[in-house]
Motif scaffolding. Structure first.
Motif, PDB file in Angstrom:
ATOM      1  N   TYR A 219       0.867  -1.183   0.000  1.00  0.00           N
ATOM      2  CA  TYR A 219       0.000   0.000   0.000  1.00  0.00           C
ATOM      3  C   TYR A 219       0.897   1.225   0.000  1.00  0.00           C
ATOM      4  O   TYR A 219       1.552   1.530   1.000  1.00  0.00           O
ATOM      5  CB  TYR A 219      -0.869  -0.061   1.267  1.00  0.00           C
ATOM      6  N   ASP A 220       1.002   1.898  -1.137  1.00  0.00           N
ATOM      7  CA  ASP A 220       1.818   3.119  -1.190  1.00  0.00           C
ATOM      8  C   ASP A 220       1.168   4.132  -2.136  1.00  0.00           C
ATOM      9  O   ASP A 220       0.014   3.960  -2.525  1.00  0.00           O
ATOM     10  CB  ASP A 220       3.274   2.805  -1.567  1.00  0.00           C
ATOM     11  N   SER A 224      -2.135  -0.305  -4.338  1.00  0.00           N
ATOM     12  CA  SER A 224      -3.075  -0.623  -3.267  1.00  0.00           C
ATOM     13  C   SER A 224      -3.564  -2.052  -3.478  1.00  0.00           C
ATOM     14  O   SER A 224      -3.712  -2.493  -4.621  1.00  0.00           O
ATOM     15  CB  SER A 224      -4.247   0.358  -3.319  1.00  0.00           C
ATOM     16  N   ASP A 348      -1.347  10.988  -4.791  1.00  0.00           N
ATOM     17  CA  ASP A 348      -1.285   9.850  -3.873  1.00  0.00           C
ATOM     18  C   ASP A 348      -2.568   9.016  -3.959  1.00  0.00           C
ATOM     19  O   ASP A 348      -3.641   9.481  -3.589  1.00  0.00           O
ATOM     20  CB  ASP A 348      -1.066  10.343  -2.438  1.00  0.00           C
ATOM     21  N   ARG A 350      -3.619   6.721  -2.215  1.00  0.00           N
ATOM     22  CA  ARG A 350      -4.269   6.435  -0.924  1.00  0.00           C
ATOM     23  C   ARG A 350      -5.369   7.441  -0.593  1.00  0.00           C
ATOM     24  O   ARG A 350      -6.319   7.106   0.102  1.00  0.00           O
ATOM     25  CB  ARG A 350      -3.213   6.403   0.197  1.00  0.00           C
ATOM     26  N   ASP A 351      -5.210   8.662  -1.119  1.00  0.00           N
ATOM     27  CA  ASP A 351      -6.243   9.674  -0.850  1.00  0.00           C
ATOM     28  C   ASP A 351      -7.620   9.213  -1.320  1.00  0.00           C
ATOM     29  O   ASP A 351      -8.639   9.581  -0.752  1.00  0.00           O
ATOM     30  CB  ASP A 351      -5.906  11.001  -1.556  1.00  0.00           C
ATOM     31  N   PHE A 353      -8.809   6.283  -1.133  1.00  0.00           N
ATOM     32  CA  PHE A 353      -9.372   5.174  -0.360  1.00  0.00           C
ATOM     33  C   PHE A 353      -9.569   5.495   1.107  1.00  0.00           C
ATOM     34  O   PHE A 353     -10.148   4.709   1.847  1.00  0.00           O
ATOM     35  CB  PHE A 353      -8.479   3.940  -0.492  1.00  0.00           C
ATOM     36  N   GLU A 354      -9.018   6.625   1.570  1.00  0.00           N
ATOM     37  CA  GLU A 354      -9.023   6.833   3.013  1.00  0.00           C
ATOM     38  C   GLU A 354     -10.235   7.577   3.531  1.00  0.00           C
ATOM     39  O   GLU A 354     -10.389   7.774   4.728  1.00  0.00           O
ATOM     40  CB  GLU A 354      -7.694   7.442   3.448  1.00  0.00           C
TER      41      GLU A 354
END
Ligand code: PHE
Length: 367
Positions: A219-220, A224, A348, A350-351, A353-354
């Motif tokens: 996860y980076d 993901s 990013d 991850r943005d 999914f968070e």
């Protein structure tokens, strides 16, 4: 049985004396006038015009009067009762009008009041991106297909020419579900929807399938374990690689605008032959010398992988019961998350999914 009282009995007929009737009448009218709302008026009506009101009781006494006195007493009481009933009606009209006016005042909506501020919800940017992509293809007459995320191993691999001992199986870092003998996986790509479509539909086939896929990835910022792909599949007579290239060019232009730089790189997928990987110009360094070497987004490549594609392997057609002599096809699988990062410049992954609404809400309902 007692007959009518023919004697003059002053006690019994007191209620019928003129002053007494006048008093009852005045009392009744005063009560009606004093009623300030419809409920009070109702009570006044009960008290002064009801069956047990003094005037109604007096009326019953008329029969007890000597015949010569009945007419006069009857008129007196009748007039009094008539006056009271009329007063009630008049008062009722006034009170009803007042009530109506009050309700209108109470229920008035002040359209000039400022609205209360509430946060408007919006759909997740990935949902709107998937819809937008589907729309591009639906506009060309394609259909949207769907498949489950917990998928049969056979459809995720075998039907796509990835047999149990095929070396390419290890390229797909698979999440297996338990118990192992159920042979279910979290789908590693949207390609099993290709197999499902070919098994259930006759050519010509033109489908897109956006959906979630899973791989045991780190996860980076660019990876993901859960991400999104959009699969495309065409099976028809006379389909060539040129149709694939033209379709992807149209897709890229629709997503990123005129002048978007793409490239095909020869690659390998067991279910397509020939196969290619499609790259997009890195949206951070744009491949510019001096920048590209230190670019962390494309890791110095100048290009970012968008997805894989190719001409459908005849073995896959055969596995799905389609005659490879008559039909050919092409397929592609593109990353939706990457598409969105490109469109928006989000750096990013991850943005997405968070679930921080400060990030997602900036997308509004459109992207
Ligand atoms: N399924 C492949 C992957 O996930 C992409 C692909 C789809 C390649 C269709 C060719 C045809 O890597």
């Amino acid at each position: 049985m007692s007959g009518p009282n023919t004697d003059y009995d002053p006690v019994e007929v007191t209620p019928l004396q003129a002053e007494e009737v006048q008093r009852m009448r005045e009392e009744a009218l005063a009560a009606v006038e004093a009623a300030t709302d419809l409920a009070e008026l109702k009570q006044a009506r009960l008290d002064h015009a009801g069956d047990r009101s003094p005037l109604a009781l007096a009326n019953r006494e008329i029969g007890a009067l000597p015949p010569q006195a009945r007419k006069e007493a009857g008129q007196r009481v009748g007039q009094a009762r008539g006056a009271v009933n009329q007063a009630i009606k008049a008062r009722e009209a006034v009170l009803e009008a007042e009530h109506e006016e009050r309700m209108l005042a109470v229920e008035t909506v002040d359209v000039t009041l400022p609205a209360r501020r509430t946060h408007r919800g919006s759909r997740h940017p990935l949902t709107t991106a998937a819809d937008l992509i589907a729309d591009i293809f639906v506009a060309m007459g394609w259909e949207v297909a769907e498949g489950p995320v917990v998928e049969a191993e056979w459809l995720n691999f075998d039907a796509l020419n990835l047999g149990a001992d095929h070396p390419a199986r290890t390229m797909q870092d698979t999440f297996w579900t338990e118990p192992a003998d159920h042979h279910l996986v979290l789908r590693t790509h949207t390609s099993p929807v290709q197999a499902r479509t070919m098994l259930t539909q006759e050519p010509p086939i033109y489908v897109v399938c956006p959906g979630r896929v899973f791989r045991t990835d780190e996860y980076d910022a660019t990876h993901s374990p859960m991400f999104h792909q959009v699969e495309g599949l065409v099976v028809d007579e006379g389909i060539t690689m040129a149709h694939l290239k033209g379709t992807l060019d149209h897709f890229a232009t629709a997503m990123f605008g005129e002048g978007i730089d793409t490239r095909f790189r020869p690659s390998y997928f067991p279910f397509t032959e020939p196969s290619a990987e499609v790259d997009l110009r890195c949206f951070v360094c744009k491949g510019v010398p001096g920048k590209v070497e230190v670019c962390r987004t494309c890791k110095g490549e100048g290009w970012i992988e968008w997805g894989g594609c190719g001409v459908v392997n005849p073995r896959v057609l055969v596995a799905a019961g389609i005659d490879p002599e008559r039909y050919t096809g092409f397929a592609f699988g593109m990353g939706i998350d990457r598409t969105l990062m490109f469109r928006t410049g989000a750096s990013d992954l991850r943005d997405f999914f968070e679930g921080d609404v400060r990030f997602s809400s900036s997308f509004g309902t459109e992207i």
